[in-house]
Write a protein that holds these residues in place. Structure first.
Motif, PDB file in Angstrom:
ATOM      1  N   LYS A  46       0.814  -1.221   0.000  1.00  0.00           N
ATOM      2  CA  LYS A  46       0.000   0.000   0.000  1.00  0.00           C
ATOM      3  C   LYS A  46       0.849   1.273   0.000  1.00  0.00           C
ATOM      4  O   LYS A  46       0.349   2.331  -0.362  1.00  0.00           O
ATOM      5  CB  LYS A  46      -0.981   0.008   1.178  1.00  0.00           C
ATOM      6  CG  LYS A  46      -1.865  -1.231   1.279  1.00  0.00           C
ATOM      7  CD  LYS A  46      -2.568  -1.553  -0.019  1.00  0.00           C
ATOM      8  CE  LYS A  46      -3.537  -2.741   0.048  1.00  0.00           C
ATOM      9  NZ  LYS A  46      -2.985  -4.004   0.529  1.00  0.00           N
ATOM     10  N   LYS A  49       0.790   2.743  -3.430  1.00  0.00           N
ATOM     11  CA  LYS A  49      -0.478   3.424  -3.750  1.00  0.00           C
ATOM     12  C   LYS A  49      -0.561   4.747  -3.003  1.00  0.00           C
ATOM     13  O   LYS A  49      -0.992   5.762  -3.548  1.00  0.00           O
ATOM     14  CB  LYS A  49      -1.656   2.538  -3.337  1.00  0.00           C
ATOM     15  CG  LYS A  49      -1.708   1.172  -3.994  1.00  0.00           C
ATOM     16  CD  LYS A  49      -2.905   0.392  -3.444  1.00  0.00           C
ATOM     17  CE  LYS A  49      -3.034  -0.984  -4.061  1.00  0.00           C
ATOM     18  NZ  LYS A  49      -4.290  -1.642  -3.647  1.00  0.00           N
ATOM     19  N   SER A 184      -6.546  -8.843  -3.919  1.00  0.00           N
ATOM     20  CA  SER A 184      -7.698  -8.837  -3.018  1.00  0.00           C
ATOM     21  C   SER A 184      -8.648  -7.666  -3.226  1.00  0.00           C
ATOM     22  O   SER A 184      -9.858  -7.824  -3.161  1.00  0.00           O
ATOM     23  CB  SER A 184      -7.194  -8.866  -1.578  1.00  0.00           C
ATOM     24  OG  SER A 184      -8.257  -8.849  -0.692  1.00  0.00           O
ATOM     25  N   SER A 185      -8.133  -6.460  -3.454  1.00  0.00           N
ATOM     26  CA  SER A 185      -9.050  -5.373  -3.819  1.00  0.00           C
ATOM     27  C   SER A 185      -8.778  -4.891  -5.242  1.00  0.00           C
ATOM     28  O   SER A 185      -9.488  -4.035  -5.761  1.00  0.00           O
ATOM     29  CB  SER A 185      -8.998  -4.217  -2.805  1.00  0.00           C
ATOM     30  OG  SER A 185      -7.791  -3.500  -2.891  1.00  0.00           O
ATOM     31  N   THR A 188      -3.434  -3.626  -7.052  1.00  0.00           N
ATOM     32  CA  THR A 188      -2.103  -4.168  -7.356  1.00  0.00           C
ATOM     33  C   THR A 188      -2.141  -4.885  -8.703  1.00  0.00           C
ATOM     34  O   THR A 188      -1.299  -4.650  -9.577  1.00  0.00           O
ATOM     35  CB  THR A 188      -1.677  -5.150  -6.241  1.00  0.00           C
ATOM     36  OG1 THR A 188      -1.649  -4.428  -5.010  1.00  0.00           O
ATOM     37  CG2 THR A 188      -0.320  -5.754  -6.517  1.00  0.00           C
ATOM     38  N   THR A 311       3.970  -8.745  -0.830  1.00  0.00           N
ATOM     39  CA  THR A 311       3.204  -7.511  -0.632  1.00  0.00           C
ATOM     40  C   THR A 311       3.085  -7.107   0.833  1.00  0.00           C
ATOM     41  O   THR A 311       2.334  -6.183   1.161  1.00  0.00           O
ATOM     42  CB  THR A 311       1.805  -7.672  -1.262  1.00  0.00           C
ATOM     43  OG1 THR A 311       1.282  -8.943  -0.839  1.00  0.00           O
ATOM     44  CG2 THR A 311       1.878  -7.638  -2.781  1.00  0.00           C
TER      45      THR A 311
HETATM   46  C1  LIG Z   1      -3.782  -5.233   0.415  1.00  0.00           C
HETATM   47  C2  LIG Z   1      -2.845  -6.370   0.372  1.00  0.00           C
HETATM   48  C3  LIG Z   1      -2.770  -7.203  -0.763  1.00  0.00           C
HETATM   49  C4  LIG Z   1      -3.689  -7.091  -1.937  1.00  0.00           C
HETATM   50  O1  LIG Z   1      -3.507  -5.943  -2.727  1.00  0.00           O
HETATM   51  P1  LIG Z   1      -4.757  -5.359  -3.519  1.00  0.00           P
HETATM   52  O2  LIG Z   1      -4.207  -4.236  -4.295  1.00  0.00           O
HETATM   53  O3  LIG Z   1      -5.736  -4.925  -2.469  1.00  0.00           O
HETATM   54  O4  LIG Z   1      -5.336  -6.448  -4.352  1.00  0.00           O
HETATM   55  C5  LIG Z   1      -1.830  -8.211  -0.770  1.00  0.00           C
HETATM   56  N1  LIG Z   1      -1.018  -8.417   0.288  1.00  0.00           N
HETATM   57  C6  LIG Z   1      -1.077  -7.667   1.390  1.00  0.00           C
HETATM   58  C7  LIG Z   1      -0.164  -7.979   2.529  1.00  0.00           C
HETATM   59  C8  LIG Z   1      -1.983  -6.603   1.470  1.00  0.00           C
HETATM   60  O5  LIG Z   1      -2.036  -5.860   2.584  1.00  0.00           O
END
Ligand SMILES: *Cc1c(COP(=O)(O)O)cnc(C)c1O
Length: 325
Positions: A46, A49, A184-185, A188, A311
């Motif tokens: 994040k 972003k 997940s959202s 990324t 991530t």
């Molecule tokens: C938010 C997050 C993701 C997923 O990223 P998105 O852009 O929301 O799909 C993956 N790994 C971790 C540790 C995250 O915090």
């Protein structure tokens, strides 16, 4: 657009070979991109972003950031750290009820000075508008960062990340064939896809689905495709995207979001014991398991170079500590 960013983190993040793990899977060369070392109160994806959101908010004269996530949201913890660093007030909407003891990311968001609102079953930002109105009635200028930071502005962080990767690969004289990561959202994933097309890399993206639920009636695949359409226009990418460009790899998310199974535990231990690198139980543990499963089942081209994009998510391990005992 891509230069409208405010530096908040440590970039480029390291790109390392996983030599011990590659010996266990001799058909492949395995690498890892360390966004878990990106800065901002223990790192994560994040930060990339937020560099774009914070630039935009400061540029437009906002004084307050409002965003949403699950109670153990890494996104919210990194947002709280970014706000502290630039002097914006941070308001977080977190799912669930207020617990007696704060732990993991929730504790860190609290220590970072965020104003926390608990929203019960609404863990995907359903209350963002109503809280925004409430804050505005107190004369705040409120900048809303969507759930997970996943709109086009957030996705630019990962378009930019592909440029960073391209430069690293060229310095190291390497080519990647696959990138595995947790999705997940959607920001990324959309950013990586746009980046790979914009910078002309021939890499297959392997987005492992973490959360089987989409947004209301919309699947995450559809939400990602929407971001691809928007990004393609903004960045003048000459491609006609279809749902195949946005499809997630399912099959590892069936237990639901945030449920830790033997798969995640196995993946966390395998990487920790072989390389001394820690994953998290919600996102990267699940995605890494998905990658190991693909390596074992020989679904990838032999002798290919495979990158795991780490991530972040480390603090969630402390919240889930009982699972590991
Ligand atoms: C938010 C997050 C993701 C997923 O990223 P998105 O852009 O929301 O799909 C993956 N790994 C971790 C540790 C995250 O915090």
């Amino acid at each position: 657009m891509l230069n409208r960013k405010f530096t908040l983190g440590f970039f480029p993040t390291p790109l390392e070979a996983m030599e011990n793990l590659s010996k266990k899977y001799p058909d492949y060369n395995l690498f890892i991109k360390r966004d878990d070392n990106s800065g901002l109160a223990s790192g994560g994806n994040k930060v990339r972003k937020l560099q774009y959101f914070i630039y935009d908010a400061l540029d437009k004269g906002y004084d307050t950031i409002l965003t949403a996530g699950a109670q153990q949201s890494n996104h919210c913890r990194q947002t709280a750290a970014a706000c502290a660093k630039v002097g914006l007030q941070c308001n977080l909407l977190l799912g669930g009820e207020k617990p007696i003891n704060y732990n993991g990311n929730l504790l860190l968001s609290h220590l970072l000075g965020a104003n926390i609102h608990f929203t019960g079953d609404n863990r995907k930002g359903e209350n963002l508008e109503s809280i925004k109105v409430e804050l505005e009635s107190q004369n705040k200028k409120v900048y809303v960062v969507p759930y997970g930071g996943s709109n086009l502005i957030g996705a630019y962080g990962f378009v930019d990340a592909v440029k960073e990767l391209k430069e690293q690969l060229s310095t190291m004289n390497l080519k990647m064939d696959y990138i595995f990561f947790a999705s997940s959202s959607g920001g990324t994933q959309a950013g990586l896809k746009l980046g790979v097309d914009l910078y002309g890399l021939d890499i297959k993206l392997m987005p492992i689905s973490i959360d089987k639920l989409g947004y209301g009636d919309i699947t995450l695949d559809e939400a990602v495709l929407e971001l691809l359409f928007e990004g393609q226009k903004a960045l003048s990418i000459q491609k006609s995207y279809s749902i195949n460009d946005a499809t997630l790899i399912r099959g590892y998310d069936s237990q639901g979001y945030g449920v830790v199974t033997s798969n995640e535990k196995h993946a966390i231990k395998e990487l920790a014991h072989s390389e001394g690198v820690l994953l998290d139980p919600v996102y990267t543990g699940r995605a890494f398991y998905g990658m190991l499963d693909h390596l074992k089942n020989k679904e990838l081209r032999k002798n290919s170079n495979v990158l795991f994009w780490h991530t972040g998510g480390l603090p969630a391990n402390f919240y889930y500590s009982k699972e590991f005992m």
